[in-house]
Every structure is written in C-alpha cells, then in structure tokens.
Write a protein that holds these residues in place. Structure first.
Motif, PDB file in Angstrom:
ATOM      1  N   LEU A 330     -15.347  47.186 -36.042  1.00  0.00           N
ATOM      2  CA  LEU A 330     -16.192  47.994 -36.917  1.00  0.00           C
ATOM      3  C   LEU A 330     -16.472  49.349 -36.279  1.00  0.00           C
ATOM      4  N   PRO A 331     -15.632  50.343 -36.518  1.00  0.00           N
ATOM      5  CA  PRO A 331     -15.857  51.650 -35.908  1.00  0.00           C
ATOM      6  C   PRO A 331     -17.126  52.319 -36.440  1.00  0.00           C
ATOM      7  N   VAL A 332     -17.744  53.102 -35.568  1.00  0.00           N
ATOM      8  CA  VAL A 332     -18.926  53.876 -35.953  1.00  0.00           C
ATOM      9  C   VAL A 332     -18.469  55.312 -36.194  1.00  0.00           C
ATOM     10  N   PRO A 333     -18.566  55.814 -37.433  1.00  0.00           N
ATOM     11  CA  PRO A 333     -18.032  57.138 -37.747  1.00  0.00           C
ATOM     12  C   PRO A 333     -18.789  58.269 -37.051  1.00  0.00           C
ATOM     13  N   ASP A 334     -18.098  59.404 -36.910  1.00  0.00           N
ATOM     14  CA  ASP A 334     -18.674  60.556 -36.233  1.00  0.00           C
ATOM     15  C   ASP A 334     -20.024  60.949 -36.826  1.00  0.00           C
ATOM     16  N   PHE A 335     -20.100  61.014 -38.167  1.00  0.00           N
ATOM     17  CA  PHE A 335     -21.315  61.534 -38.796  1.00  0.00           C
ATOM     18  C   PHE A 335     -22.529  60.662 -38.496  1.00  0.00           C
ATOM     19  N   ALA A 336     -22.316  59.353 -38.346  1.00  0.00           N
ATOM     20  CA  ALA A 336     -23.434  58.460 -38.050  1.00  0.00           C
ATOM     21  C   ALA A 336     -23.984  58.726 -36.653  1.00  0.00           C
ATOM     22  N   ILE A 337     -23.086  58.950 -35.701  1.00  0.00           N
ATOM     23  CA  ILE A 337     -23.519  59.224 -34.328  1.00  0.00           C
ATOM     24  C   ILE A 337     -24.183  60.596 -34.251  1.00  0.00           C
ATOM     25  N   THR A 338     -23.636  61.560 -34.978  1.00  0.00           N
ATOM     26  CA  THR A 338     -24.219  62.902 -34.990  1.00  0.00           C
ATOM     27  C   THR A 338     -25.609  62.875 -35.624  1.00  0.00           C
ATOM     28  N   THR A 339     -25.760  62.091 -36.673  1.00  0.00           N
ATOM     29  CA  THR A 339     -27.075  61.966 -37.303  1.00  0.00           C
ATOM     30  C   THR A 339     -28.089  61.394 -36.320  1.00  0.00           C
ATOM     31  N   LEU A 340     -27.642  60.442 -35.517  1.00  0.00           N
ATOM     32  CA  LEU A 340     -28.541  59.784 -34.572  1.00  0.00           C
ATOM     33  C   LEU A 340     -28.849  60.657 -33.356  1.00  0.00           C
ATOM     34  N   LEU A 341     -27.841  61.293 -32.801  1.00  0.00           N
ATOM     35  CA  LEU A 341     -27.992  61.995 -31.516  1.00  0.00           C
ATOM     36  C   LEU A 341     -27.960  63.513 -31.619  1.00  0.00           C
ATOM     37  N   GLY A 342     -27.614  64.036 -32.794  1.00  0.00           N
ATOM     38  CA  GLY A 342     -27.528  65.489 -32.923  1.00  0.00           C
ATOM     39  C   GLY A 342     -26.456  66.051 -32.012  1.00  0.00           C
ATOM     40  N   GLU A 343     -26.768  67.155 -31.357  1.00  0.00           N
ATOM     41  CA  GLU A 343     -25.815  67.805 -30.450  1.00  0.00           C
ATOM     42  C   GLU A 343     -25.436  66.884 -29.290  1.00  0.00           C
ATOM     43  N   GLY A 344     -26.336  65.958 -28.969  1.00  0.00           N
ATOM     44  CA  GLY A 344     -26.067  65.021 -27.875  1.00  0.00           C
ATOM     45  C   GLY A 344     -24.942  64.052 -28.172  1.00  0.00           C
ATOM     46  N   ALA A 345     -24.468  64.033 -29.422  1.00  0.00           N
ATOM     47  CA  ALA A 345     -23.362  63.149 -29.788  1.00  0.00           C
ATOM     48  C   ALA A 345     -22.088  63.492 -29.036  1.00  0.00           C
ATOM     49  N   GLN A 346     -21.988  64.717 -28.518  1.00  0.00           N
ATOM     50  CA  GLN A 346     -20.766  65.090 -27.808  1.00  0.00           C
ATOM     51  C   GLN A 346     -20.540  64.233 -26.566  1.00  0.00           C
ATOM     52  N   VAL A 347     -21.600  63.625 -26.049  1.00  0.00           N
ATOM     53  CA  VAL A 347     -21.464  62.777 -24.865  1.00  0.00           C
ATOM     54  C   VAL A 347     -20.540  61.598 -25.143  1.00  0.00           C
ATOM     55  N   VAL A 348     -20.601  61.047 -26.385  1.00  0.00           N
ATOM     56  CA  VAL A 348     -19.787  59.884 -26.713  1.00  0.00           C
ATOM     57  C   VAL A 348     -18.598  60.215 -27.608  1.00  0.00           C
ATOM     58  N   LEU A 349     -18.674  61.328 -28.339  1.00  0.00           N
ATOM     59  CA  LEU A 349     -17.595  61.678 -29.263  1.00  0.00           C
ATOM     60  C   LEU A 349     -16.504  62.515 -28.613  1.00  0.00           C
ATOM     61  N   GLU A 350     -16.823  63.094 -27.455  1.00  0.00           N
ATOM     62  CA  GLU A 350     -15.856  63.899 -26.728  1.00  0.00           C
ATOM     63  C   GLU A 350     -15.682  63.302 -25.334  1.00  0.00           C
ATOM     64  N   GLY A 351     -14.565  63.563 -24.724  1.00  0.00           N
ATOM     65  CA  GLY A 351     -14.332  63.015 -23.397  1.00  0.00           C
ATOM     66  C   GLY A 351     -13.271  63.791 -22.657  1.00  0.00           C
ATOM     67  N   GLN A 352     -12.920  63.306 -21.497  1.00  0.00           N
ATOM     68  CA  GLN A 352     -11.919  63.969 -20.670  1.00  0.00           C
ATOM     69  C   GLN A 352     -11.230  62.914 -19.792  1.00  0.00           C
ATOM     70  N   LYS A 353      -9.962  63.129 -19.558  1.00  0.00           N
ATOM     71  CA  LYS A 353      -9.170  62.231 -18.716  1.00  0.00           C
ATOM     72  C   LYS A 353      -9.210  62.770 -17.295  1.00  0.00           C
ATOM     73  N   VAL A 354     -10.002  62.129 -16.453  1.00  0.00           N
ATOM     74  CA  VAL A 354     -10.269  62.624 -15.104  1.00  0.00           C
ATOM     75  C   VAL A 354      -9.698  61.649 -14.084  1.00  0.00           C
ATOM     76  N   LEU A 355      -9.012  62.174 -13.088  1.00  0.00           N
ATOM     77  CA  LEU A 355      -8.337  61.366 -12.070  1.00  0.00           C
ATOM     78  C   LEU A 355      -8.961  61.599 -10.694  1.00  0.00           C
ATOM     79  N   PRO A 356      -9.152  60.542  -9.900  1.00  0.00           N
ATOM     80  CA  PRO A 356      -9.800  60.649  -8.587  1.00  0.00           C
ATOM     81  C   PRO A 356      -8.815  61.010  -7.479  1.00  0.00           C
ATOM     82  N   THR A 357      -8.147  62.121  -7.629  1.00  0.00           N
ATOM     83  CA  THR A 357      -7.061  62.484  -6.717  1.00  0.00           C
ATOM     84  C   THR A 357      -7.524  62.568  -5.265  1.00  0.00           C
ATOM     85  N   ARG A 358      -8.611  63.274  -5.022  1.00  0.00           N
ATOM     86  CA  ARG A 358      -9.027  63.495  -3.633  1.00  0.00           C
ATOM     87  C   ARG A 358      -9.588  62.219  -2.996  1.00  0.00           C
ATOM     88  N   ALA A 359     -10.251  61.377  -3.772  1.00  0.00           N
ATOM     89  CA  ALA A 359     -10.747  60.114  -3.220  1.00  0.00           C
ATOM     90  C   ALA A 359      -9.579  59.241  -2.772  1.00  0.00           C
TER      91      ALA A 359
END
Length: 380
Positions: A330-359
C-alpha cells in the motif's frame, strides 16, 4: 626463592596499582618484558631492578614471562580507557554510544540541556553530567568530544522549526569548538568527532555520492555545510572527524520505528514513488565507526556514515515486510506525505545514493552490509 617470588609479585602489584609501569620479576631476556619496556617512557625492567632468577622461573604454575604478558595486557587496557565528552547523549545514536563507551570502562561526560532528565535516562557507571553552562568544564581534560546534538528533522517544517533545526546544530557545535579552543593545550581534546548528514549532497535519483562530491544547494545541504564549518573552528592540535550520517536503523527510534506500526497493521508500503534512494546504516555500525574515529588517529576529515549497499525506498519497505512477515503493498502517495509534513516531506520523498568510500579505505569493517541482515538483527 619462594620468598623472593612473593616479594617480587607484591612489588609488581603495588607498582601497577599505583599507576607505575614496572615489572620487576621478569627475567631480562623476557620478550614480554622488552615489549613492556618499549611501551612506556619509564625505565621498565631496568637491570638494577631485575631479580636475577634462573630461567624458566615458575610460581603457582605460571612463568615470569606469562605474568609479564598479563601485566602488559592490563596496562594496555588501562591506557585505552579515555575520558569522552558527548553532546546528544540521550538521542538515538548517542544513547547507544554512551552505553558502549561506559561498558568499555571509559569515563563519559554527558553535556546536556537537562541534567536531571539525562541522568534518569542514562544510568551507567562512569558517567558525569554537565549542563550547557558547564561545557568548558566538560570539554577541558577530555581526550575526545563527540558532537551529536540537534533537533529532529522528521517533522512538519514551519519557519520556527526550520530555524530550530539549523540553530540547534550550529549553536552547540560553535560552543564545543569554542570550549576546545579555550582549553589549555595540555588539557585540550585530541579529537572532535562531529555529526553531519548525507543531506549535504542534496537529492538525486541517478547520481552516486562519495566524500569528495560537492555540496548540494537545498535547505538541508546549506545546514550541513555550515554545521561542518563550525566543527572545523578548533586548533590544529585537535583532530577533526566529520561523519555524514545516513538513515539510522533501530527499533526504538528514527524512520524504522515509525514504519513498524503501519506494517503491523498490514498497511505497509513505499513512501512516494519508492524510487528515492535510502542510504541506511545499522545503529551499531555507526556507533563502532564513531568509536574507531575516536581511537584511531588515521581517521581525519569527512566520512560517510552509511552502509556500503544503499537501497531504494521500495526495496526498504519490501525488506521490512519480508522480515516481519507482512505485505508491502500500500504505497503512500506524495501528496499525502506533503500534506502531513509540508516542506519537511523532502526528508522521505527525496534521497541520495551515498557510499562510505573513505570508511572502507580506512579498513572499517561493517557488520551489516546487507539490509536484510540488519533488519533481521533489529527486528528479531
């Protein structure tokens, strides 16, 4: 001979208990004795202190060489004990770090806004508590400082909340840096390990980011840039390690704790499109990375605190469902998360592929490289 043995053992015990580093009962040719001597600036096992005993000399079934190795091991363990000041010690990561450091016999100085609350949450041996007004006292004489404090970002962002998210990080980091700078050089922390976040890189569904990647241009990236710059305001005599932390997985807090009740109701599913990257890390791995950064002088500069195999949001939710024996349908659509979190929705709706190269280059051994293994451990 037996009398000499007893006198020698008593002398060695007294010396060790007093913090001395003498091992008077070792034979001059003992390899352990030579190692013990080279490990200290004191005159260990000096010829004038060595009892001239036949070799091998045994007492109670143990040779002098064996006893010396035991003494060497005990002194090395004692030398590894440190005094470590921590901000954010009651948080998701800080609480586990505090417990681990205390269990290792270190003295932990908890720097907190509310001493009484922190004292009730953290009840381990070797803890000392300091208010923010006492930060200079806490930092001075510490071997290391770990800076983890900051307001949570997984909430609805109002202008006031955004201000608090930023200022909570900058204010405490500036105060830690100022206290470190003010401390006399002989009592100044050797290392500052300061938190940042993978939000430094901005968001992308296609790019991969390592520690050498440039900063993004959004709100979170700007905070991380200033946050890291504040940590660098310490004298060169203090080594600085910055850990850009990803999504920390733990059952009692963070993103995973918020997802679990939904899956338990058979209503779990990906947030938004499910295509956004989730650069995750098991909390225990992050704690071990911080401890390595404290104790190993080869760590310096920026490290990504993420597991080597990031996943998409859809993969994360599917794996959570599989581990719990629940569907992820049951996916949660973008608009529902934006309604709940406002601008803070970017924390869960956006992301980045980050690699621990130096570690990984530093030889850090991730215990949990596969998401399924991490979830099995957390949710077992």
């Amino acid at each position: 001979m037996q009398s000499l043995c007893k006198q020698s053992l008593h002398a060695k015990a007294a010396a060790i208990n007093a913090g001395a580093t003498a091992c008077w009962s070792c034979h001059p040719s003992s390899q352990s004795c030579r190692q013990l001597q080279s490990s200290s600036s004191s005159a260990l096992c000096a010829p004038q202190h060595v009892a001239r005993l036949p070799q091998p000399f045994t007492a109670a079934g143990r040779s002098t060489s064996s006893r010396c190795r035991v003494a060497l091991r005990a002194m090395r363990q004692a030398a590894s004990k440190q005094t470590i000041a921590i901000t954010g010690a009651t948080g998701l990561v800080g609480s586990r770090l505090t417990a681990k450091l205390a269990a290792q016999g270190n003295k932990v100085r908890v720097i907190t806004r509310n001493v009484n609350s922190a004292r009730s949450k953290l009840q381990y041996p070797g803890l000392e508590f300091f208010s923010l007004a006492q930060i200079e006292q806490a930092v001075t004489g510490s071997d290391a400082v770990v800076n983890l404090a900051g307001e949570p970002i997984g909430t609805r962002w109002t202008p006031e909340i955004k201000r608090q998210i930023k200022q909570s990080r900058l204010d405490i980091t500036n105060r830690v840096a100022a206290a470190t700078t003010k401390a006399p050089e002989s009592a100044r922390p050797k290392v500052l390990v300061s938190s940042s976040a993978v939000g430094y890189y901005g968001a992308s569904q296609t790019a991969s980011f390592t520690e050498d990647s440039p900063a993004g241009r959004d709100y979170l990236a700007s905070i991380c840039t200033e946050w890291e710059a504040a940590a660098q305001k310490v004298p060169n005599s203090t080594r600085v390690v910055i850990i850009r932390t990803g999504i920390v997985l733990a059952q009692d807090g963070g993103v995973l704790a918020r997802m679990l009740p939904i899956f338990e109701l058979f209503a779990g599913g990906p947030l938004g499109t499910g295509k956004q990257w989730v650069s995750w890390i098991h909390r225990d791995d992050l704690v071990e990375l911080i401890i390595d950064a404290i104790k190993d002088p080869k760590y310096s500069g920026v490290y990504n605190g993420t597991a080597p195999k990031p996943v998409t949001m859809a993969q994360l939710c599917s794996s959570v469902g599989n581990t719990l024996g629940r569907p992820s349908w049951l996916p949660v659509p973008d608009f529902a998360i934006t309604t709940l979190l406002g601008e803070g929705a970017q924390v869960v709706l956006e992301g980045q592929k980050v690699l621990p190269t130096r570690a990984q280059q530093a030889g850090f051994n991730f215990k949990y490289t596969e998401l399924s293994d991490a979830l099995s451990n957390i949710l077992k």
